[in-house]
Design a protein around this motif. Structure first.
Motif, short mmCIF file in Angstrom:
data_model
loop_
_atom_site.label_atom_id
_atom_site.label_comp_id
_atom_site.label_asym_id
_atom_site.label_seq_id
_atom_site.Cartn_x
_atom_site.Cartn_y
_atom_site.Cartn_z
N ALA A 65 45.99 36.38 -13.06
CA ALA A 65 46.07 35.36 -14.10
C ALA A 65 47.44 35.36 -14.77
CB ALA A 65 44.98 35.60 -15.15
N LEU A 66 48.06 36.54 -14.83
CA LEU A 66 49.34 36.70 -15.53
C LEU A 66 50.51 36.14 -14.73
CD1 LEU A 66 50.02 37.98 -18.30
CD2 LEU A 66 50.66 40.06 -17.05
N VAL A 67 50.61 36.50 -13.44
CA VAL A 67 51.81 36.15 -12.66
C VAL A 67 51.49 35.45 -11.34
CG1 VAL A 67 53.20 38.00 -13.65
CG2 VAL A 67 51.86 38.45 -11.58
N GLY A 68 50.23 35.23 -11.04
CA GLY A 68 49.87 34.64 -9.74
C GLY A 68 50.29 33.20 -9.58
N ARG A 69 50.64 32.52 -10.67
CA ARG A 69 50.97 31.09 -10.61
C ARG A 69 52.39 30.84 -10.12
NH1 ARG A 69 48.88 29.08 -14.57
NH2 ARG A 69 47.76 30.94 -15.27
N PHE A 70 53.21 31.90 -10.01
CA PHE A 70 54.60 31.71 -9.60
C PHE A 70 54.76 31.77 -8.08
CE2 PHE A 70 54.73 33.84 -13.82
CZ PHE A 70 55.17 32.74 -14.54
N LYS A 71 55.91 31.32 -7.58
CA LYS A 71 56.19 31.34 -6.15
C LYS A 71 56.10 32.78 -5.64
CE LYS A 71 57.78 28.96 -2.51
NZ LYS A 71 57.10 27.77 -1.96
N GLY A 72 55.37 32.96 -4.52
CA GLY A 72 55.13 34.32 -4.03
C GLY A 72 54.17 35.06 -4.94
#
Length: 431
Positions: free
Chosen positions: A86-93
């Protein structure tokens, strides 16, 4: 006449490369040395027992191992992974970033790179390869690289081992590992982002921001563990050993009572697994303590310091040589052996050159962790290769960019001591 010390070294190498554990090899070699010197062989047993039973700090190791094993069988890893996603999964890679961030969080509880790779790593590898977005070898490579952060951020079993041989404060060593561990995470995420753009990895599933409070709430009890541990240690409420006991109890309590995810049978098997892991580490420590007696009798540290003094090494040159040596040794020796056998030999030289021993400890531990992913022997390479069923050569090919990024972080850690020591100094360290 054959030199007893040479015979001991050759015997240890022969037994270790022949398949005997390094700890038992050192005990055998040290015993042969004592007999050839005409000493009572029981000195080895006496040295071994005094070293093991006179160190209260060593009790932290089995307790941290137990805490890590409990977290692996409970649902703590799953909930922490969901929080990281939820914290960083939305970014590329995204899942690559999730891999690194979950290692940062999980490492604040287990203190073990192997526990991180086997527990959290196995879950994230399955997530990364499930839909074919990432190749198994890439998932294995970034998992192995991120697992090296585990023993840098406190709590840390290798830091406890270094404290044993250097007589430094475990608490200050834990504090000194915080900034370097975060730096390692940052450089890995930057490299993952570069590779994701270069290879055209698809953006992963985004968890809506409206779900963030619920995801955080579910992970909150697990997230509180490092807060309780570090707050207790640096607040003067408990020693690192007592904190390790609290970690094991807290992990069990929230897994059984709050998450209801551990059965009596699973807990029994976890106790057995932790006992086996503790015995393995204990034998290595016992062998190292015995061999240290031999090294001291032969005056090896002072002889090495005198030898290096002939070349008038500067602090910069010495630290560069240490990094190169430890990275090479990491190809053939396990991290515990490096910290317990090799590091004590160089401590007098480091002191003579004015190297702060807490800073030196962080350098040594980071090097030992990089040894876990240094081709061709690195233990983590074999673990992730086994998990993904990928040839180790393919994993190594995808690992190189991450290893180079970690070496850049190592150079910063080595040559910017204030970056490492600012937090210990903030907490009262006078070095």
């Amino acid at each position: 006449m054959t030199d007893p010390f040479t015979v001991a070294i050759v015997l240890i190498a022969f037994l270790a490369f022949g398949g005997l554990s390094m700890g038992l090899a050192m005990i055998c070699g040290s015993s042969v040395y004592l007999m050839m010197k005409g000493f009572d062989p029981s000195i080895a047993s006496e040295t071994l027992l005094q070293g093991l039973f006179n160190s209260y700090t060593l009790l932290a190791i089995p307790l941290f191992i137990l805490a890590a094993d409990i977290m692996n069988i409970g649902s703590l890893a799953d909930r922490l992974l969901r929080f990281s996603q939820a914290l960083v999964g939305r970014f590329k890679g995204g899942l690559g970033h999730v891999n690194v961030v979950s290692s940062l969080i999980f490492s604040g509880m287990s203190g073990s790179a192997v526990a991180d790779a086997v527990g959290m790593g196995k879950i994230i590898i399955n997530m990364m390869t499930k839909d074919g977005k990432y190749t198994p070898s890439y998932a294995a490579a970034i998992t192995a690289a991120s697992a090296t952060i585990g023993p840098i951020i406190p709590p840390s079993i290798p830091m406890v081992l270094y404290a044993l041989v250097s007589d430094q404060s475990v608490g200050y060593l834990f504090a000194a590992g915080m900034a370097p561990g975060l730096l390692m995470g940052v450089v890995l995420m930057i490299m993952n982002m570069v590779i994701a753009h270069r290879r055209g990895f698809e953006t992963d599933e985004k968890i809506p921001l409206r779900d963030m409070p619920m995801v955080t709430f579910r992970a909150f009890p697990a997230l509180m563990l490092p807060v309780i541990l570090l707050g207790g240690i640096y607040g003067g409420v408990m020693t690192p050993t007592e904190a390790a006991a609290v970690a094991a109890f807290y992990a069990l309590a929230i897994s059984v009572i709050f998450y209801r995810s551990v059965t009596a049978g699973q807990f029994y098997q976890t106790l057995l697994a932790s006992a086996r892991s503790t015995a393995t580490v204990g034998i290595l420590i016992a062998g190292a303590l015995t061999f240290q007696y031999v090294v001291t009798r032969e005056n090896v540290p002072d002889a090495l310091a005198a030898f290096l003094g002939q070349y008038e090494l500067s602090k910069v040159t010495f630290l560069l040589a240490i990094n190169i040596l430890f990275l090479v040794l990491g190809c053939i020796l396990e991290s515990g052996a490096i910290l317990l056998i090799i590091v004590p030999i160089f401590i007098p030289t480091a002191q003579a050159l004015g190297v702060d021993l807490v800073h030196f400890g962080v350098i040594c531990v980071v090097n030992a962790m990089l040894g876990l992913v240094t081709p061709p022997y690195g233990l983590l390479l074999f673990i992730v290769s086994s998990i993904t069923k990928q040839p180790i050569g393919r994993v190594i090919r995808d690992l190189w960019p991450f290893l180079l990024a970690l070496i850049v972080a190592l150079l910063i850690i080595t040559y910017v001591p204030d970056f490492v020591l600012w937090l210990p100094r903030l907490l009262g360290y006078k070095g």
